[in-house]
Design a protein around this motif. Structure first.
Motif, PDB file in Angstrom:
ATOM      1  N   ARG A   1       0.828  -1.215   0.000  1.00  0.00           N
ATOM      2  CA  ARG A   1       0.000   0.000   0.000  1.00  0.00           C
ATOM      3  C   ARG A   1       0.857   1.257   0.000  1.00  0.00           C
ATOM      4  NH1 ARG A   1      -5.212  -1.490   3.376  1.00  0.00           N
ATOM      5  NH2 ARG A   1      -6.536  -1.807   1.569  1.00  0.00           N
TER       6      ARG A   1
ATOM      7  N   MET B   1     -12.133  -7.255   3.558  1.00  0.00           N
ATOM      8  CA  MET B   1     -13.105  -6.355   2.934  1.00  0.00           C
ATOM      9  C   MET B   1     -13.223  -5.065   3.742  1.00  0.00           C
ATOM     10  SD  MET B   1     -15.988  -9.052   1.636  1.00  0.00           S
ATOM     11  CE  MET B   1     -17.066  -7.781   1.044  1.00  0.00           C
ATOM     12  N   VAL B   2     -13.237  -5.184   5.065  1.00  0.00           N
ATOM     13  CA  VAL B   2     -13.296  -4.005   5.931  1.00  0.00           C
ATOM     14  C   VAL B   2     -12.071  -3.124   5.705  1.00  0.00           C
ATOM     15  CG1 VAL B   2     -13.184  -3.263   8.349  1.00  0.00           C
ATOM     16  CG2 VAL B   2     -14.752  -5.090   7.681  1.00  0.00           C
ATOM     17  N   GLU B   3     -10.921  -3.750   5.466  1.00  0.00           N
ATOM     18  CA  GLU B   3      -9.672  -3.021   5.246  1.00  0.00           C
ATOM     19  C   GLU B   3      -9.502  -2.559   3.795  1.00  0.00           C
ATOM     20  OE1 GLU B   3      -6.626  -5.644   6.691  1.00  0.00           O
ATOM     21  OE2 GLU B   3      -7.384  -5.546   8.738  1.00  0.00           O
ATOM     22  N   ASP B   4     -10.565  -2.646   3.006  1.00  0.00           N
ATOM     23  CA  ASP B   4     -10.575  -2.202   1.616  1.00  0.00           C
ATOM     24  C   ASP B   4      -9.582  -2.971   0.741  1.00  0.00           C
ATOM     25  OD1 ASP B   4     -11.593  -0.744  -0.526  1.00  0.00           O
ATOM     26  OD2 ASP B   4     -10.059   0.800  -0.329  1.00  0.00           O
ATOM     27  N   ILE B   5      -9.552  -4.277   0.939  1.00  0.00           N
ATOM     28  CA  ILE B   5      -8.803  -5.167   0.055  1.00  0.00           C
ATOM     29  C   ILE B   5      -9.859  -5.999  -0.669  1.00  0.00           C
ATOM     30  CG2 ILE B   5      -7.126  -7.032  -0.107  1.00  0.00           C
ATOM     31  CD1 ILE B   5      -5.865  -5.881   2.455  1.00  0.00           C
ATOM     32  N   PRO B   6     -10.178  -5.600  -1.912  1.00  0.00           N
ATOM     33  CA  PRO B   6     -11.328  -6.181  -2.589  1.00  0.00           C
ATOM     34  C   PRO B   6     -11.115  -7.544  -3.231  1.00  0.00           C
ATOM     35  CG  PRO B   6     -10.328  -4.525  -3.961  1.00  0.00           C
ATOM     36  CD  PRO B   6      -9.585  -4.513  -2.650  1.00  0.00           C
TER      37      PRO B   6
ATOM     38  N   ARG C   1      -5.576  -0.906  -6.366  1.00  0.00           N
ATOM     39  CA  ARG C   1      -6.461  -1.842  -5.672  1.00  0.00           C
ATOM     40  C   ARG C   1      -5.675  -3.130  -5.454  1.00  0.00           C
ATOM     41  NH1 ARG C   1     -10.953  -0.133  -3.739  1.00  0.00           N
ATOM     42  NH2 ARG C   1     -12.218  -1.793  -4.526  1.00  0.00           N
TER      43      ARG C   1
END
Length: 127
Positions: free
Chosen positions: A77, A101-106, A84
């Motif tokens: 990051r 998902m909460v940590e914005d790792i899709p 992404r």
């Protein structure tokens, strides 16, 4: 004599829309060469992790497990803040998948299913 209709094979078909250029980088480390080859086999252009951070749409990162890959994820990051992330992992519990998902790792791909799921996951994450 009435005009003949062209057969299906003779009809013109509309051109498929051009796929937007997608820049994918695979982070160096575990299985990077294999993951790059999988994506290139699907027609994607893959660059090394040394690409400019502004140029990378999706960064693929291979880790052991989500709980053990925290440092690698933070470094990825930091080097590519706008990219992404798609993680390729040996295993992940449902709780780990939700936390990603909460940590914005899709994107999450299990290594054993990477051949079938990596390219579609990268495309979906980039969309």
């Amino acid at each position: 004599m009435p005009a003949m209709r062209p057969s299906i094979s003779q009809r013109e078909t509309p051109a498929a829309p051009a796929e937007a250029t997608l820049t994918v980088a695979v982070a160096r480390g575990r299985a990077a060469r294999q993951l790059s080859a999988l994506l290139e086999g699907e027609g994607m252009s893959v660059s090394s992790n040394g690409s400019s951070s502004a140029d990378v749409d999706v960064l693929v990162l291979a880790i052991g497990t989500p709980s053990s890959g925290g440092d690698d994820i933070r470094r990825a990051r930091g080097g590519h803040p706008s990219a992404r992330l798609v993680l390729v992992t040996d295993e992940a519990t449902p709780a780990e998948a939700r936390q990603l998902m909460v940590e914005d790792i899709p994107g999450l791909v299990l290594r054993e299913r990477a051949e079938a799921t990596l390219a579609p996951t990268v495309r979906a994450v980039a969309a």
